[in-house]
Design an enzyme around this catalytic site. Structure first.
Site, PDB file in Angstrom:
ATOM      1  N   CYS A  83      33.492  40.440  34.103  1.00  0.00           N
ATOM      2  CA  CYS A  83      33.692  40.327  35.545  1.00  0.00           C
ATOM      3  C   CYS A  83      32.396  39.808  36.138  1.00  0.00           C
ATOM      4  O   CYS A  83      31.327  40.393  35.901  1.00  0.00           O
ATOM      5  CB  CYS A  83      34.041  41.698  36.137  1.00  0.00           C
ATOM      6  SG  CYS A  83      34.015  41.779  37.944  1.00  0.00           S
ATOM      7  N   CYS A  87      35.779  33.081  37.895  1.00  0.00           N
ATOM      8  CA  CYS A  87      36.338  34.430  37.980  1.00  0.00           C
ATOM      9  C   CYS A  87      37.259  34.578  36.783  1.00  0.00           C
ATOM     10  O   CYS A  87      38.088  33.698  36.523  1.00  0.00           O
ATOM     11  CB  CYS A  87      37.111  34.622  39.287  1.00  0.00           C
ATOM     12  SG  CYS A  87      38.078  36.159  39.374  1.00  0.00           S
TER      13      CYS A  87
END
Length: 263
Positions: free
Chosen positions: A76, A183
């Protein structure tokens, strides 16, 4: 081999699937945080707290299985930006902690215009600007804030995904030949992104590189055993199954055979 992956939701799936492909004998502990997601709008202090809570929950699960954690992976970008120092202070040098960095360096290597697709917060961040200045200062780089795309992927709603992808594709100049998926949620809809771009741009993701770095940091020279690794899922520290949305993506389905609730 026991590896914990820490993220707010199913954005971790592409990295988990890459680890599963490379080491099918590894036990994966997927520590998600549905009670507090998304992490992007939270303060750095909150993100640090959530990342630590997820890692500690995975550590307890490993101990309950009678083992020892071999690595903590943070698939992440938000959690990597804010939480790596705290995680490394708690776990290293005994347990390596591996973060995720958008693949701007390999995307820039071709020397052609690139775009960086990321969340609104990451697009505005000094972190992303620093990566661009370091690895692509001589190139035309277009930052694209993908409004709602991570949330759409998390929901697995095809209409929401299509709308969010098409919106970002419209902001991507036609001369772009490389798109960095900044992302990890975006990895799960890579094919849809390629289609929206008309196949004109290569996509650059971090999942395979993070998986490879994790195995290097663990340092095992032994080949995979015949044993099939398990996948244990935690939801804000609680025993859980793979989220239903995860099964809408090939990366999620690839983990299904090894998954069980952490009971």
């Amino acid at each position: 081999m026991r590896i914990a992956l820490i993220d707010s939701g199913i954005g971790m799936l592409s990295t988990a699937a890459a680890l599963r492909a490379a080491r099918p004998d590894a036990d994966l502990y997927l520590s998600m945080d549905p009670d507090h997601m998304p992490w992007g709008p939270r303060t750095p202090e909150e993100v640090i707290g959530r990342a630590l809570a997820g890692a500690r929950a995975a550590t307890r699960a490993v101990a309950e299985d009678g083992g020892r954690l071999d690595a903590v992976v943070v698939p992440c970008n938000t959690a990597s930006v804010h939480g790596l120092d705290a995680l490394r202070a708690e776990y290293e040098p005994g347990v390596p902690v591996i973060g995720t960095v958008p693949a701007i360096k390999p995307a820039a290597a071709a020397g052609t215009p690139i775009a960086v697709w990321s969340t609104e917060a990451t697009t505005r961040s000094a972190y992303q600007r620093g990566l661009v200045e370091t690895f692509a200062s001589n190139l035309e780089v277009t930052p694209v804030a993908c409004i709602g795309l991570a949330e759409a992927v998390e929901s697995a709603d095809p209409r929401r995904i299509a709308d969010a992808v098409d919106y970002a594709a419209e902001l991507t100049p036609p001369e772009v030949r490389g798109v960095v998926l900044g992302c990890t949620h975006y990895d799960l809809v890579g094919q849809r992104i390629s289609e929206a771009l008309g196949g004109r741009a290569a996509l650059f993701t971090a999942a395979d590189a993070v998986a490879a770095q994790t195995l290097r940091r663990i340092g095992t020279a032994e080949p995979p055993s015949a044993r099939a690794g398990r996948v244990r899922v935690l939801a804000s520290g609680r025993p859980a199954e793979l989220p239903a949305a995860a099964l809408n993506y090939p990366a999620g389905r690839s983990l299904l055979d090894g998954a069980r609730a952490d009971r």
